[in-house]
Design a protein around this motif. Sequence first.
Motif, PDB file in Angstrom:
ATOM      1  N   ILE A  75       0.758 -57.193  65.462  1.00 11.38           N
ATOM      2  CA  ILE A  75       0.924 -57.195  64.005  1.00 11.38           C
ATOM      3  C   ILE A  75       1.993 -58.188  63.596  1.00 11.38           C
ATOM      4  O   ILE A  75       1.876 -58.896  62.581  1.00 11.38           O
ATOM      5  CB  ILE A  75       1.275 -55.784  63.502  1.00 11.38           C
ATOM      6  N   GLY A  76       3.094 -58.265  64.373  1.00 12.96           N
ATOM      7  CA  GLY A  76       4.176 -59.178  64.020  1.00 12.96           C
ATOM      8  C   GLY A  76       5.236 -59.221  65.106  1.00 12.96           C
ATOM      9  O   GLY A  76       5.250 -58.396  66.035  1.00 12.96           O
ATOM     10  N   ALA A  77       6.113 -60.185  65.011  1.00 12.80           N
ATOM     11  CA  ALA A  77       7.211 -60.310  65.969  1.00 12.80           C
ATOM     12  C   ALA A  77       8.157 -59.125  65.817  1.00 12.80           C
ATOM     13  O   ALA A  77       8.354 -58.623  64.698  1.00 12.80           O
ATOM     14  CB  ALA A  77       7.960 -61.619  65.733  1.00 12.80           C
ATOM     15  N   PRO A  78       8.749 -58.621  66.920  1.00  5.91           N
ATOM     16  CA  PRO A  78       9.653 -57.463  66.844  1.00  5.91           C
ATOM     17  C   PRO A  78      10.760 -57.632  65.815  1.00  5.91           C
ATOM     18  O   PRO A  78      11.090 -56.689  65.087  1.00  5.91           O
ATOM     19  CB  PRO A  78      10.203 -57.359  68.271  1.00  5.91           C
ATOM     20  N   ALA A  79      11.333 -58.835  65.714  1.00  3.44           N
ATOM     21  CA  ALA A  79      12.423 -59.049  64.751  1.00  3.44           C
ATOM     22  C   ALA A  79      11.910 -58.898  63.317  1.00  3.44           C
ATOM     23  O   ALA A  79      12.585 -58.324  62.455  1.00  3.44           O
ATOM     24  CB  ALA A  79      13.029 -60.434  64.955  1.00  3.44           C
ATOM     25  N   ASP A  80      10.704 -59.403  63.065  1.00  2.43           N
ATOM     26  CA  ASP A  80      10.126 -59.288  61.723  1.00  2.43           C
ATOM     27  C   ASP A  80       9.819 -57.839  61.381  1.00  2.43           C
ATOM     28  O   ASP A  80      10.022 -57.397  60.232  1.00  2.43           O
ATOM     29  CB  ASP A  80       8.856 -60.135  61.622  1.00  2.43           C
ATOM     30  N   LEU A  81       9.323 -57.110  62.372  1.00  2.00           N
ATOM     31  CA  LEU A  81       8.992 -55.702  62.127  1.00  2.00           C
ATOM     32  C   LEU A  81      10.252 -54.888  61.861  1.00  2.00           C
ATOM     33  O   LEU A  81      10.262 -53.990  61.024  1.00  2.00           O
ATOM     34  CB  LEU A  81       8.220 -55.127  63.315  1.00  2.00           C
ATOM     35  N   GLU A  85      12.951 -56.022  60.524  1.00  2.00           N
ATOM     36  CA  GLU A  85      13.405 -56.400  59.185  1.00  2.00           C
ATOM     37  C   GLU A  85      12.587 -55.657  58.105  1.00  2.00           C
ATOM     38  O   GLU A  85      13.128 -55.254  57.076  1.00  2.00           O
ATOM     39  CB  GLU A  85      13.259 -57.923  59.007  1.00  2.00           C
ATOM     40  N   MET A  86      11.318 -55.458  58.366  1.00  2.00           N
ATOM     41  CA  MET A  86      10.464 -54.778  57.397  1.00  2.00           C
ATOM     42  C   MET A  86      10.793 -53.301  57.282  1.00  2.00           C
ATOM     43  O   MET A  86      10.755 -52.715  56.193  1.00  2.00           O
ATOM     44  CB  MET A  86       8.983 -54.948  57.787  1.00  2.00           C
ATOM     45  N   GLY A 100      16.461 -50.499  53.359  1.00  2.00           N
ATOM     46  CA  GLY A 100      16.525 -51.588  52.396  1.00  2.00           C
ATOM     47  C   GLY A 100      15.614 -52.742  52.719  1.00  2.00           C
ATOM     48  O   GLY A 100      15.659 -53.784  52.060  1.00  2.00           O
ATOM     49  N   GLY A 101      14.766 -52.585  53.751  1.00  2.00           N
ATOM     50  CA  GLY A 101      13.845 -53.644  54.147  1.00  2.00           C
ATOM     51  C   GLY A 101      12.668 -53.785  53.196  1.00  2.00           C
ATOM     52  O   GLY A 101      12.646 -53.239  52.090  1.00  2.00           O
ATOM     53  N   ALA A 102      11.643 -54.524  53.664  1.00  2.00           N
ATOM     54  CA  ALA A 102      10.523 -54.881  52.804  1.00  2.00           C
ATOM     55  C   ALA A 102       9.797 -53.660  52.253  1.00  2.00           C
ATOM     56  O   ALA A 102       9.389 -53.646  51.083  1.00  2.00           O
ATOM     57  CB  ALA A 102       9.547 -55.770  53.576  1.00  2.00           C
ATOM     58  N   TYR A 103       9.620 -52.613  53.084  1.00  2.00           N
ATOM     59  CA  TYR A 103       8.869 -51.447  52.614  1.00  2.00           C
ATOM     60  C   TYR A 103       9.592 -50.723  51.483  1.00  2.00           C
ATOM     61  O   TYR A 103       8.962 -50.215  50.563  1.00  2.00           O
ATOM     62  CB  TYR A 103       8.612 -50.484  53.781  1.00  2.00           C
ATOM     63  N   GLU A 104      10.902 -50.685  51.544  1.00  2.00           N
ATOM     64  CA  GLU A 104      11.661 -49.998  50.498  1.00  2.00           C
ATOM     65  C   GLU A 104      11.895 -50.891  49.287  1.00  2.00           C
ATOM     66  O   GLU A 104      11.768 -50.449  48.147  1.00  2.00           O
ATOM     67  CB  GLU A 104      13.005 -49.520  51.060  1.00  2.00           C
ATOM     68  N   LEU A 145       4.176 -48.376  61.573  1.00  2.00           N
ATOM     69  CA  LEU A 145       5.415 -49.128  61.770  1.00  2.00           C
ATOM     70  C   LEU A 145       6.639 -48.310  61.379  1.00  2.00           C
ATOM     71  O   LEU A 145       7.638 -48.285  62.109  1.00  2.00           O
ATOM     72  CB  LEU A 145       5.376 -50.426  60.963  1.00  2.00           C
ATOM     73  N   MET A 146       6.568 -47.638  60.243  1.00  2.00           N
ATOM     74  CA  MET A 146       7.708 -46.831  59.817  1.00  2.00           C
ATOM     75  C   MET A 146       7.910 -45.637  60.743  1.00  2.00           C
ATOM     76  O   MET A 146       9.046 -45.234  61.022  1.00  2.00           O
ATOM     77  CB  MET A 146       7.516 -46.369  58.377  1.00  2.00           C
ATOM     78  N   SER A 147       6.820 -45.088  61.252  1.00  2.00           N
ATOM     79  CA  SER A 147       6.934 -43.968  62.184  1.00  2.00           C
ATOM     80  C   SER A 147       7.564 -44.424  63.492  1.00  2.00           C
ATOM     81  O   SER A 147       8.414 -43.724  64.068  1.00  2.00           O
ATOM     82  CB  SER A 147       5.553 -43.362  62.441  1.00  2.00           C
TER      83      SER A 147
END
Length: 336
Positions: free
Chosen positions: A132-138, A140-141, A145-149, A203-205
Amino acid sequence: MDVDVFVAAHRAEWDRLEALLRRRRRSLAGAEADELVSLYQRTATHLSLLQSTAPDPALVARLTTLVARARSAVVGSRRATWRDAARFVTAGFPAACYRTRHWWVPTALVFTLVVAGLGWWIAHDAEVRSAIGAPADLREMTRPGGAYESYYSSSHAAAFSAQVWTNNAQVAGMSLAFGAFLGVPVLLLLFQNAVNVAVGLGLMSSAGRLDVFLGLILPHGLLELTAVFVAAGVGMRLGWTVIDPGPTTRAAALAREGRVAIGMAIGLAGVLLVSGAIEGFVTPSGLPTWARIACGVAAELAFLTYVFVLGRRAVAAGENGDLARADQADQAPVAA
């Protein structure tokens, strides 16, 4: 056809029809009313002859206007009133939702199972997450306060609500419209939405923040997804009508279900407006998680009560979500 001769032969009839139409505001005698109907029918025939053999623009324009006025006088016209709007809200829309429950309730259950299954897979399989994405990007998401929030507070609440409402109404409209293609595009659209929700869930889980994710999606997601399920169910029902129109002709069945689908699009736009307001004002608010989820649950229960109480009552009274019988075109009888 000699237009001058034709006009000379029938002008008196047209003038008489025009005179009767001017007098219509006062009461007409029975014989005059019969004469009005007869002259309307003859003038309509004259107009048809002129259009097909000698289309004189000025004369055709005059007779077109005359026939339209006469038709309105003979057939009558009906304007939409607040009573029609009240009937739609209290009977037509909930009846249409209730009548299609055998399509959208299973859709909701299958969607939930697919999301849960994909979310569990993503949460417990590192290889899937790396795809789905690079570990660092995930990270960060999913961080605080990341992308999901931050997504839910990325713009002003009113503007965000309008944006969400427009997007969700578009998804619902596509679900309704794509039903005519045997419902296959509707299933693809639902699966795409299921994958999007499952990715966030997984991802959040995996980041140990499932409670935060549920606190963000449930306040508005319950009502929003229910509206999408209803739209998808109606779309698939429309697609099934292409295959099995029932005891009527396929054209008549599709016309009926199409009218219902248009009404559903209007009603669901209102439902999605409510969910958009919740997503714009409640989801990013400082309320406790339990309070935000309680708002979403309350909105969902209110809609389900509206459908299964008001809708069931309306269906029992003969309502099906279509236009009132007086507003429908007459159907010629067909052999079974």
